[in-house]
Design a protein around this motif. Sequence first.
Motif, PDB file in Angstrom:
ATOM      1  N   UNK B  28     -25.391 -14.501  -7.611  1.00 60.82           N
ATOM      2  CA  UNK B  28     -24.151 -14.873  -7.525  1.00 60.82           C
ATOM      3  C   UNK B  28     -24.228 -16.287  -6.878  1.00 60.82           C
ATOM      4  N   UNK B  29     -23.393 -17.378  -7.209  1.00 60.99           N
ATOM      5  CA  UNK B  29     -23.532 -18.663  -6.577  1.00 60.99           C
ATOM      6  C   UNK B  29     -22.838 -18.544  -5.209  1.00 60.99           C
ATOM      7  N   UNK B  30     -23.527 -19.018  -4.059  1.00 64.68           N
ATOM      8  CA  UNK B  30     -22.836 -19.078  -2.838  1.00 64.68           C
ATOM      9  C   UNK B  30     -22.672 -20.412  -2.209  1.00 64.68           C
ATOM     10  N   UNK B  31     -23.385 -21.542  -3.033  1.00 59.54           N
ATOM     11  CA  UNK B  31     -23.124 -22.915  -2.686  1.00 59.54           C
ATOM     12  C   UNK B  31     -23.664 -23.512  -3.822  1.00 59.54           C
ATOM     13  N   UNK B  32     -23.289 -24.934  -3.957  1.00 58.93           N
ATOM     14  CA  UNK B  32     -23.494 -25.703  -5.008  1.00 58.93           C
ATOM     15  C   UNK B  32     -23.104 -27.245  -4.431  1.00 58.93           C
TER      16      UNK B  32
END
Lengths: 161, 490
Positions: B28-32
Motif C-alpha cells: 500500500x502507498x505510504x508516501x509519494x
Amino acid sequence: MQTKDDNLMHILCEYNNADSLIYGIGNIGRQDDGLGWAFIDWLEAHQICPKAETMKHYQLHLEDADMISYKKRILFIDATMKEGINSFHIEKVKPKMDFSFTSHAISVPSILATCQQCFDYLPEVYLLEIRGYEWELQIGLTLKAKENLDEAIAYFGSVAA
Amino acid sequence: MGQKLVIDPVTRIEGHGKVTIQLDDNNQVVDAKLHVVEFRGFEKFIQGHPYWEAPMLLQRICGICFVSHHLCGAKALDDMVGVGYSKGVDMLPTPEKVRRLGHYAQQLQSHVTAYYYLIVPEMLFGMDAPPEQRNVLGLVEANPELVKRVVQLRKWGQEAIKTVLGKRMHGINSVPGGVNKNISIAERDRLLQGEDGLLSMDEVIEYAKEGLEIFYDFHEKNRHQVDTFADVPALNMSLVDKDGNVDYYHGNIRITDDDKNIITEMDYHDYLDYFSEATEEWSYMKFPFLKALGRDAGSVRVGPLARVNVTKSYGTDTPLAKEALERFHDYTKGKANNMTLHTNWARAIEILHSAELIKNLLNDPDLQKENLILMHSKADWTGEGVGVVEAPRGTLLHHYKANQEGNITFCNLVVATTQNNTVMNRTVRSVAEEYLGGNDIITEGMMNAIEVGIRAYDPCLSCATHATGNMPLDVSIYDAKGKLFANKRR
C-alpha cells in the motif's frame, strides 16, 4: 573526412536553387553545439548556394515535416558526439520512425517519415554530422571541433568551387 | 517489508524530475513525491543586467511559453518606467492588442503541442499501450491525416507568433510602454485568409473544434476512468476581468473554492502580502500557498482547469468556446471540477477560445494604428515592477527591482508549474494509491499512469526552477528498507 559514399561529392552543387533547403541545427550558446550554425555561416559568408533557403534552429520540430514537403532536397547539418565519427560524416537519410520525439527534439529520419506519412511526399534528404566535444554554456567552438568544421568546409568548398 | 517505486525520468514534460513512491509491507502507498531536481539560475544571473534586457533574457527560460515570459517582463517594465498598471495607467489600445495577439497565438500553439503531441496519443491508444505507440509518432502511423492537421495548426500558431514577435521563438516585440511594431494589413490578411501551406483563420477554428470533439469522444468511451482518475481538491486561481471572466493578459488574481466562492481577490502587485513559499529538501521547486489559509489549505491550482473553474463565462464574441464552457460547467453542476483528466477538456476548450479571440483581434482595425508607445520621462521612473499574465500552464508572475542606474537588483519569478506543485504531488499520491497500491507486480502501464497524472498539468520544470540545462525527468519505487524495487527511465 568520412563519407559513406564518395558520389556525394557533388551534392552541394545541386543545392543552389529555391527548391533546396540547408538547415543548421544547434545552439551557439553551448560550445560545439554551434557547429550546424557555423556551417550555415560559412555558406552565407562565401555566398555558396545563395539561391537555396538557409535556416538555423535550436532543434527540429514536427512542423519541419510540413516545411520539407515543399522542398526537393534538404541538407541538415548537426553537431554529433558519436565517437565513431572522427571529423564529419554525411549520409543520405532514410525515413524511419525511431520514436525519438519529445516536445524539444525529434530525429531527422522521423521528420522524413512524418513527411512521407502525412504529406505523401519524400524529398531527398542528407544529414551532415560534424563531430563536437564540449556542450557547456559557453559561446565558441572548441579547437578540435573547429578543425572538424574546417575539414567539412574544405571538402564542400572544393566541390562548390 | 514495503517497497519504494521510482519513475525517473518522468517523460513528455518539459524539464527533469522524478517520482518516488514508498510502499509498505502490504504494497500500500505510504508516501509519494514529485521531485524536481533541476538547477535554478535565472533569478540570480539577471541581476546586474540593464532592466530593459529582462524580458528578452528571461524568456529564454523556456522554448514553449517564451511569449508569456516576454509579456510578463514587459508588463513589469511598464511599471518600472512609470507608465504601468501599478500607477493606474492603462496601456494604449494598439500595443495592448498587439501584445494580446502574440499571447493568444502562443496559447494556441502551446496548448496544441501539449494536447496533441503529449496527451492525445494516450487518449487514443490507452495508458497501457506500448511506449513506442503512445506518442505522436505512433499517432503519425495510426492517423496521418490528424497529425497533418495538427502540424498545420501548430504551424499557424508559429506564424502568428512570428508575425507579432519577429521570430518563431524568442522574438522581441514589447518595449517599455508599448510595442515596437503594429500589424500590417498584409500580415493581418495572411493570417486571416491563409495562403499555400498556411491555414486560414476559419480553418484554424474548424481544427480547434475537432480537437474538442476528440475529447468528447474519448470521454464518452472512457467516462469512468476520465472522471475518477486523480480527483484531487485544490483552490483554483486565475486572472479575471471586472466581470469575473478569465483575462489571459491582465486583471485581478481571483481564487475560488469548491463551491466557486471567492476566497481572495487581489491586485497582483500585492502578491507578497498574500502568498508565501515553502521549501522541501527533496525538491528544488518551491510550494507557494496563501498565508491566510496555511500551506495545505492554501495551495492553489492554476492552468486550464483552474481557469475554466474560476471564469464565470466567456464573451459572446467567442460563441463556440462559450458554448463549450457552458457544457463543461454543466457537468459538475455549479461546483468546481477537480478531475485531473478534465484538464485536457479545459485545454481543448482554451484552444478554441484562443482561436476565436485571435480572429476577433485580427479583425480589429486598432492593430494597424500607429500610436505604439506611451511616452515616459526619467521623472516617471519607479524602479520596480510586477507583471502577471495567464501563461498556457497558468498564472505567471515576474517581479523586478532596479537601482537608479537601471540595473536589476532583484528578480522573483513565480511560474505556473510552481503554483501547481502541491496539487501535482496530491495527484501523484492519488494515482499511486489507485493504480499501484496493493499490487504485487508493477507494470509499465501502472507506472505510466503516474506520468499521465503529472502530464495533465503540462508542467514545465525548466520554467519552475529557472533551469539552465537539458535534464530529463525520472519514477522509483522503494521498499520499506529503502531498497529500489522498480525504476523507470526512458
